[in-house]
Structures are given as C-alpha cells and as structure tokens.
Design an enzyme around this catalytic site. Structure first.
Site, PDB file in Angstrom:
ATOM      1  CG  ASP A   1      -2.116  -0.968   0.954  1.00  0.00           C
ATOM      2  OD1 ASP A   1      -2.662  -0.953  -0.156  1.00  0.00           O
ATOM      3  OD2 ASP A   1      -2.457  -1.726   1.877  1.00  0.00           O
TER       4      ASP A   1
ATOM      5  CG  ASP B   1      -7.660  -3.472  -2.514  1.00  0.00           C
ATOM      6  OD1 ASP B   1      -8.109  -4.477  -3.100  1.00  0.00           O
ATOM      7  OD2 ASP B   1      -8.058  -3.126  -1.397  1.00  0.00           O
TER       8      ASP B   1
END
Ligand code: GLY
Length: 399
Positions: free
Chosen positions: A115, A180
C-alpha cells in the site's frame, strides 16, 4: 442486535431520500466551504495536541481514530489537506499539508505490504502536483523502489500482502494479489518519469496485464484476491477478504478496478486499459443492485440488499475515476454519471453536518464487514476521493 442495526439503517436511508445537494457552481462552492469547515475543526484538534495525528475514522463511541504512519490509509488525510489547498488557494493549508505529508517520510522504506502506493501517492504525489517541491520526487522514487521489491517476476505481479503474518497467514496463500493493488501503479509510472528508470513503468504494465487476465470474470466484475504461485505464475485460488463471498463483487474492489485501469491508460495510452475501464463501468452501472442514487451497497451481491450498508468510499472513487474517463471518452455520459454520484454524496444523505461525524466529510462507508471492522462510518479515503472528484469536476466545468 443485527435486526436493530438493519432497521436503523433502513430508517436512516429512508428519512434522507428527499434531501438534495445544491446544483451547478453553487454545488462546488458549497462543498468547498463544507470541506474547509470540517478540516478547520479537524486540524485545530491536531494542532492543539502538539502532535502530528492522522485521522482515519470514528470508533463506536464517536471518538476520532488516529492511525500510525504504516497504516495503509496514512496518505489520505495529508492528501485531503493538499486538495483543500488546491480547491481554495488559501495559504493557511500549505504548512499543514507539508507537515502532515512529511511526517510520512519513512514510509518510503516500507516493504511489508503493497500500500505504499496509496500512502506516498496520495500525500507526496498530490503535494507535488499541487505545488512544486522537487524533493518530493526523491521520496516517490524511493517508495517505488520499495514497492518494486514485492514484484514476483515469474508471476508478473506485485505481491499485495505477506502470506505469513496476521490474519492473512490463516488463508494458505503464497502470493496474494488484491485488486486494490491497481491503485499503487500510479506511483510506479511517476517514478519512471522522475528517475528515467523504466523498470518501474514495466512492473506497473506487467501487473496491470496479469491482473486483467486473471482477476476478472466474464462479466468484468473482479475478484478481490487472486493467489499466485510465485515460482510458476499459476493461479492457485480466487477468493475474497473484504467482500461477501469469493464469487461476489465487493463494491470498493470494482471502484479500484475502474480507477486503476483509467490511470493505466493515462500513462500508457494503451487502448486495452481504456476498454477495461469501460468494461468495469458497464458491470457497475448495469448492475441490478446498484441503487438509484448510484452509491453502491458494500458488495453488489450482499445477501440482504436493500438492507445492507452503503459504501460512500466506493462511490467517491468511482466518481473521481469517471471524471478522468470523461476526458478520454466524452460522449458516453461519464461526466454526467459522476455528477449524479457527487450530487448524492453532497446531499444530506451522505454529507455530514459540520462538527459532526468526527469532522470527516462523508458518512456511510464500510471498511471490512467480514472483519467486523468500520461498518457504516466515515473513512479518510472516502473524503480524499470525494475531494479529488470535486477538484476534477471543477476543472472540467471551468474549461
Ligand atoms: N485497500 C483496502 C481497502 O480498500 O479496504
């Protein structure tokens, strides 16, 4: 308990169905004023604390939840302050945006999850776009190097999560990739621009291509998790972590796919990415379970629709992506669809009254229902993508 929650939810959705957002230019001005008011309250609390706090959501008692810098959402609040500066050009936001962003400096070395693209992208990259700070380029390139350590060449993908830690270690995965991850590719594309090192760009393209091949169903909905064998590149499993079931369409995942492929087109001009973004668009907007106001339930296949929580974060990311998509394809109503989503999000149904909602802008997002975490709450990424969408809308309407 569940019954009480569901009927409260139904009442809250019902009672707001007739409250509208203002229209036209006043919509933009009204939402900027609202963001300024909420962010003024939020940053006053932070500044008074004498610390650098990073708000994410609220807990069950309504208290603001602050996160450490290695949380995947740490880039969103700094990014929202940059966007507030960009929308207002009020210099009072600049030192705050800089300070909150620069508190994330060490994130550029983070290698234990994927991330870093969200974290450094939404903070430093947004800051760099808004104001020229050449030193931010070094942070972005360093973060891209860290993200690239997770690239598994035999599979052609960036590994999203480590498979040997936390709750992920219970799932038997070897190289889990989540949809994602498409949101982390922008950082890699930009790092190649700044450094001249094409390996970042090539990793992003490989990841986007393998994801396109293996993560989508024939109807162009996507799986949340695909687990690869990192040695052979074979797909081991297609599953979910945050969706209702392995075969369901988790709403935010569809938003990440739409946004991610639109971004890939921006950097490559490769039409297959544009086509993929349009395919995802068609899945979302032809779905029988998409509500009239275009703010999806947390999963398109959630079992108790219409008595399921909405996910405003998914709607905000979809709106922002559609504004960009409308700049590539202007005749398919993408901007109008985004406007409709924004009208919903800017209405009293989703936009909190100033001073409520932990001073976050939007209500009614979902973190992860399977983890019983952050259900029907504000989330800093819903606000970030809402403000990004507002900025994109403003730019399009000023042209
Ligand atoms: N990237 C985690 C989420 O969308 O919840």
């Amino acid at each position: 308990m569940k019954k009480i929650f569901l009927s409260a939810l139904a009442i809250s959705l019902l009672s707001v169905s007739c409250k509208k957002a203002p229209e036209g230019n006043s919509f933009i001005a009204d939402n900027i004023a609202n963001a300024v008011a909420q962010h003024t309250l939020q940053t006053d609390i932070i500044e008074k604390s004498g610390k650098i706090l990073n708000p994410k959501t609220i807990d069950k008692n309504g208290n603001i939840v602050y996160i450490p810098i290695d949380d995947w959402t740490s880039g969103f609040f700094p990014g929202s302050i940059w966007l507030t500066y960009e929308l207002t050009k009020d210099n009072k936001w600049l030192p705050l945006a800089e300070k909150y962003t620069e508190s994330l400096d060490s994130v550029k070395h983070l290698k234990w999850h994927h991330d870093v693209g969200f974290m450094i992208g939404c903070s430093y990259l947004t800051g760099l776009r808004v104001t020229n700070r050449p030193e931010y380029k070094d942070v972005i390139v360093e973060a891209a190097k860290s993200l690239s350590t997770r690239f598994r060449p035999n599979a052609g993908v960036i590994q999203s999560w480590d498979a040997d830690k936390g709750w992920q270690s219970q799932r038997g995965w070897k190289c889990p990739v989540i949809i994602d991850n498409m949101m982390n590719l922008e950082l890699l594309f930009e790092a190649t621009k700044f450094s001249g090192d094409s390996s970042f760009h090539n990793i992003a393209v490989s990841h986007a291509d393998v994801t396109m091949k293996h993560q989508f169903r024939p109807d162009f909905s996507c799986y949340h998790v695909v687990d690869f064998d990192p040695e052979t590149g074979e797909v081991r499993k297609r599953q979910t972590a945050q969706g209702y079931s392995d075969e369901s369409a988790w709403a935010r995942g569809q938003a990440w796919a739409l946004y991610g492929y639109t971004t890939c087109y921006r950097y490559t001009q490769d039409k297959k990415y544009l086509d993929q973004a349009e395919n995802v668009y068609r899945f979302i907007f032809n779905n029988k379970n998409l509500p009239e106001d275009l703010v999806p339930y947390w999963d398109f296949d959630a079992p108790n629709i219409p008595n399921e929580p909405r996910d405003a974060s998914a709607a905000a990311a979809i709106a922002s992506a559609l504004y960009e998509l409308s700049t590539y394809i202007s005749d398919k109503g993408y901007k109008e669809t985004a406007d409709k989503i924004m009208n919903s999000l800017g209405s009293e149904n989703y936009r909190a009254k100033v001073g409520t909602n932990g001073n976050f802008i939007l209500m009614h997002s979902v973190g992860s229902i399977p983890h019983n975490s952050e259900i029907d709450v504000p989330l800093n990424y819903a606000d970030y993508y809402f403000l990004e969408a507002l900025k994109r809308k403003k730019d399009l309407e000023q042209k």
